[in-house]
Design a protein around this motif. Structure first.
Motif, short mmCIF file in Angstrom:
data_model
loop_
_atom_site.label_atom_id
_atom_site.label_comp_id
_atom_site.label_asym_id
_atom_site.label_seq_id
_atom_site.Cartn_x
_atom_site.Cartn_y
_atom_site.Cartn_z
N MET A 1 -21.14 1.48 -13.71
CA MET A 1 -20.53 0.67 -12.66
C MET A 1 -19.03 0.57 -12.91
SD MET A 1 -21.69 -3.13 -11.57
CE MET A 1 -20.56 -4.25 -10.83
N SER A 2 -18.21 0.88 -11.89
CA SER A 2 -16.76 0.91 -12.08
C SER A 2 -16.19 -0.49 -12.04
CB SER A 2 -16.11 1.77 -11.00
OG SER A 2 -16.32 1.19 -9.74
N ASN A 3 -15.09 -0.65 -12.75
CA ASN A 3 -14.41 -1.95 -12.79
C ASN A 3 -13.50 -2.07 -11.58
OD1 ASN A 3 -13.03 -4.23 -13.35
ND2 ASN A 3 -12.43 -3.65 -15.45
N SER A 4 -13.78 -3.04 -10.68
CA SER A 4 -13.04 -3.17 -9.43
C SER A 4 -11.60 -3.61 -9.67
CB SER A 4 -13.73 -4.17 -8.48
OG SER A 4 -13.83 -5.43 -9.09
N THR A 5 -11.32 -4.26 -10.82
CA THR A 5 -9.96 -4.73 -11.08
C THR A 5 -9.02 -3.59 -11.41
OG1 THR A 5 -10.53 -5.16 -13.39
CG2 THR A 5 -10.68 -7.03 -11.86
N SER A 6 -9.55 -2.42 -11.74
CA SER A 6 -8.70 -1.28 -12.09
C SER A 6 -8.27 -0.49 -10.86
CB SER A 6 -9.43 -0.37 -13.08
OG SER A 6 -10.55 0.21 -12.43
N THR A 7 -8.86 -0.77 -9.73
CA THR A 7 -8.49 -0.03 -8.52
C THR A 7 -7.15 -0.52 -8.01
OG1 THR A 7 -9.67 -1.60 -7.12
CG2 THR A 7 -10.89 0.35 -7.84
N LYS A 8 -6.39 0.43 -7.44
CA LYS A 8 -5.07 0.12 -6.92
C LYS A 8 -5.21 -0.71 -5.65
CE LYS A 8 -0.96 2.55 -5.25
NZ LYS A 8 -0.98 2.03 -3.88
N GLY A 9 -4.40 -1.75 -5.55
CA GLY A 9 -4.45 -2.60 -4.36
C GLY A 9 -3.90 -1.91 -3.13
N HIS A 10 -4.23 -2.43 -1.99
CA HIS A 10 -3.75 -1.89 -0.72
C HIS A 10 -2.32 -2.33 -0.44
CE1 HIS A 10 -7.98 -1.21 1.19
NE2 HIS A 10 -7.79 -0.51 0.09
N VAL A 11 -1.60 -1.48 0.27
CA VAL A 11 -0.27 -1.83 0.76
C VAL A 11 -0.43 -2.17 2.24
CG1 VAL A 11 2.10 -1.07 1.13
CG2 VAL A 11 0.85 -0.29 -0.90
N ILE A 12 -0.17 -3.42 2.56
CA ILE A 12 -0.40 -3.93 3.92
C ILE A 12 0.96 -4.21 4.57
CG2 ILE A 12 -1.48 -5.76 5.28
CD1 ILE A 12 -3.15 -6.31 2.62
N GLY A 13 1.18 -3.65 5.73
CA GLY A 13 2.43 -3.89 6.44
C GLY A 13 2.26 -4.97 7.50
N TYR A 14 3.30 -5.78 7.67
CA TYR A 14 3.30 -6.77 8.75
C TYR A 14 4.63 -6.69 9.49
CZ TYR A 14 3.40 -11.08 11.40
OH TYR A 14 3.50 -11.98 12.43
N ALA A 15 4.55 -6.54 10.81
CA ALA A 15 5.75 -6.47 11.65
C ALA A 15 5.62 -7.50 12.77
CB ALA A 15 5.91 -5.07 12.23
N ARG A 16 6.77 -8.05 13.19
CA ARG A 16 6.75 -9.04 14.27
C ARG A 16 8.01 -8.96 15.11
NH1 ARG A 16 9.06 -13.58 15.62
NH2 ARG A 16 10.21 -13.78 13.69
N VAL A 17 7.83 -9.04 16.41
CA VAL A 17 8.94 -9.27 17.33
C VAL A 17 8.59 -10.51 18.15
CG1 VAL A 17 9.83 -6.91 17.49
CG2 VAL A 17 7.95 -7.60 18.96
N SER A 18 9.62 -11.12 18.75
CA SER A 18 9.40 -12.41 19.41
C SER A 18 8.78 -12.32 20.79
CB SER A 18 10.74 -13.15 19.51
OG SER A 18 11.21 -13.42 18.21
N SER A 19 8.98 -11.20 21.50
CA SER A 19 8.47 -11.14 22.87
C SER A 19 7.88 -9.78 23.19
CB SER A 19 9.58 -11.47 23.86
OG SER A 19 10.62 -10.53 23.76
N LEU A 20 7.14 -9.72 24.28
CA LEU A 20 6.43 -8.50 24.68
C LEU A 20 7.37 -7.36 25.04
CD1 LEU A 20 3.59 -10.08 26.84
CD2 LEU A 20 3.37 -9.09 24.57
N ASP A 21 8.61 -7.68 25.50
CA ASP A 21 9.52 -6.61 25.90
C ASP A 21 10.33 -6.05 24.73
OD1 ASP A 21 10.96 -8.93 25.63
OD2 ASP A 21 12.35 -8.51 27.27
N GLN A 22 10.13 -6.60 23.52
CA GLN A 22 10.77 -6.04 22.34
C GLN A 22 9.77 -5.13 21.65
OE1 GLN A 22 11.61 -9.81 20.40
NE2 GLN A 22 13.78 -9.59 20.85
N ASP A 23 10.27 -4.22 20.80
CA ASP A 23 9.31 -3.39 20.06
C ASP A 23 9.62 -3.41 18.57
OD1 ASP A 23 10.91 -1.05 19.19
OD2 ASP A 23 11.06 -0.61 21.33
N THR A 24 8.64 -3.01 17.80
CA THR A 24 8.71 -3.09 16.34
C THR A 24 9.16 -1.76 15.72
OG1 THR A 24 6.36 -2.56 16.28
CG2 THR A 24 6.94 -4.89 16.14
N ALA A 25 9.72 -0.85 16.52
CA ALA A 25 10.04 0.50 16.05
C ALA A 25 10.91 0.51 14.80
CB ALA A 25 10.71 1.30 17.17
#
Length: 197
Positions: A1-25
């Motif tokens: 059984m493998s040790n789950s603590t040795s696995t590399k964590g995920h890199v999670i991105g979060y982007a936000r703009v204030s309104s629908l007519d803006q974009d996160t490009a």
């Protein structure tokens, strides 16, 4: 059984703009260079921390993961919310990285300097916003004194409001969208006019 603590964590991105007519490009261009495992995007004001994608990102993040955000102001608009989000994540073993400010926050004891920097940067951002609001208030006060500021104009004059109320009454409150279109106002404005008469 493998040790789950040795696995590399995920890199999670979060982007936000204030309104629908803006974009996160611009944010995505920087985030995507990191080889993200998952990306969450919000089109909502930073004043509210109850944003769907932010809540989903925080629920998704696990110990060993890193949440990457383009800049401090993309995660929160005030110091209290910023600290709350970062502390909630780091307490669960999730690192938080801000690209623009080149800051990384985690739960290690050696991270006091980064925590101090977060508080200082957040405080400066809050101070800057308060200065902008103060300048706006002063500008409005000067314009009022000069007779050049009358506030927001009403979309309809008294005669039009009477006509609006009369037509709504004749239609028994039906087809209000068409009525709003006829007067060139939003349905929210239409309801406001009907409530105040």
């Amino acid at each position: 059984m493998s040790n789950s603590t040795s696995t590399k964590g995920h890199v999670i991105g979060y982007a936000r703009v204030s309104s629908l007519d803006q974009d996160t490009a611009r944010q995505l261009e920087a985030l995507n260079q990191l080889g993200l495992d998952r990306l969450f995007e919000d089109k909502a004001s930073g004043k509210d921390i109850q944003r769907p994608a932010l809540k989903e990102a925080m629920a998704y993040a696990r110990t060993g993961d890193t949440l990457v955000v383009h800049s401090l102001d993309r995660l929160a608009r005030n110091l209290v919310d910023l600290l709350g989000i970062v502390e909630a994540l780091t307490a669960r073993g999730v690192s938080v990285r801000f690209l623009k400010e080149n800051l990384v926050f985690n739960h290690s004891e050696s991270n006091h300097f980064s925590a101090l920097m977060l508080q200082m940067l957040g405080a400066f951002a809050q101070f800057e916003r308060s200065l902008i609001r103060e300048r706006q208030r002063e500008g409005i006060a000067l314009a009022k004194a000069a007779g050049a500021y009358s506030g927001r104009k009403h979309a309809l004059n008294d005669e039009q409001v009477k006509e609006l109320v009369s037509l709504d009454s004749a239609n028994h409150g039906k087809n209000r969208k068409a009525l709003a279109d006829k007067f060139g106002i939003s349905r929210t404005s239409l309801y406001r006019y009907l409530e105040t008469t």
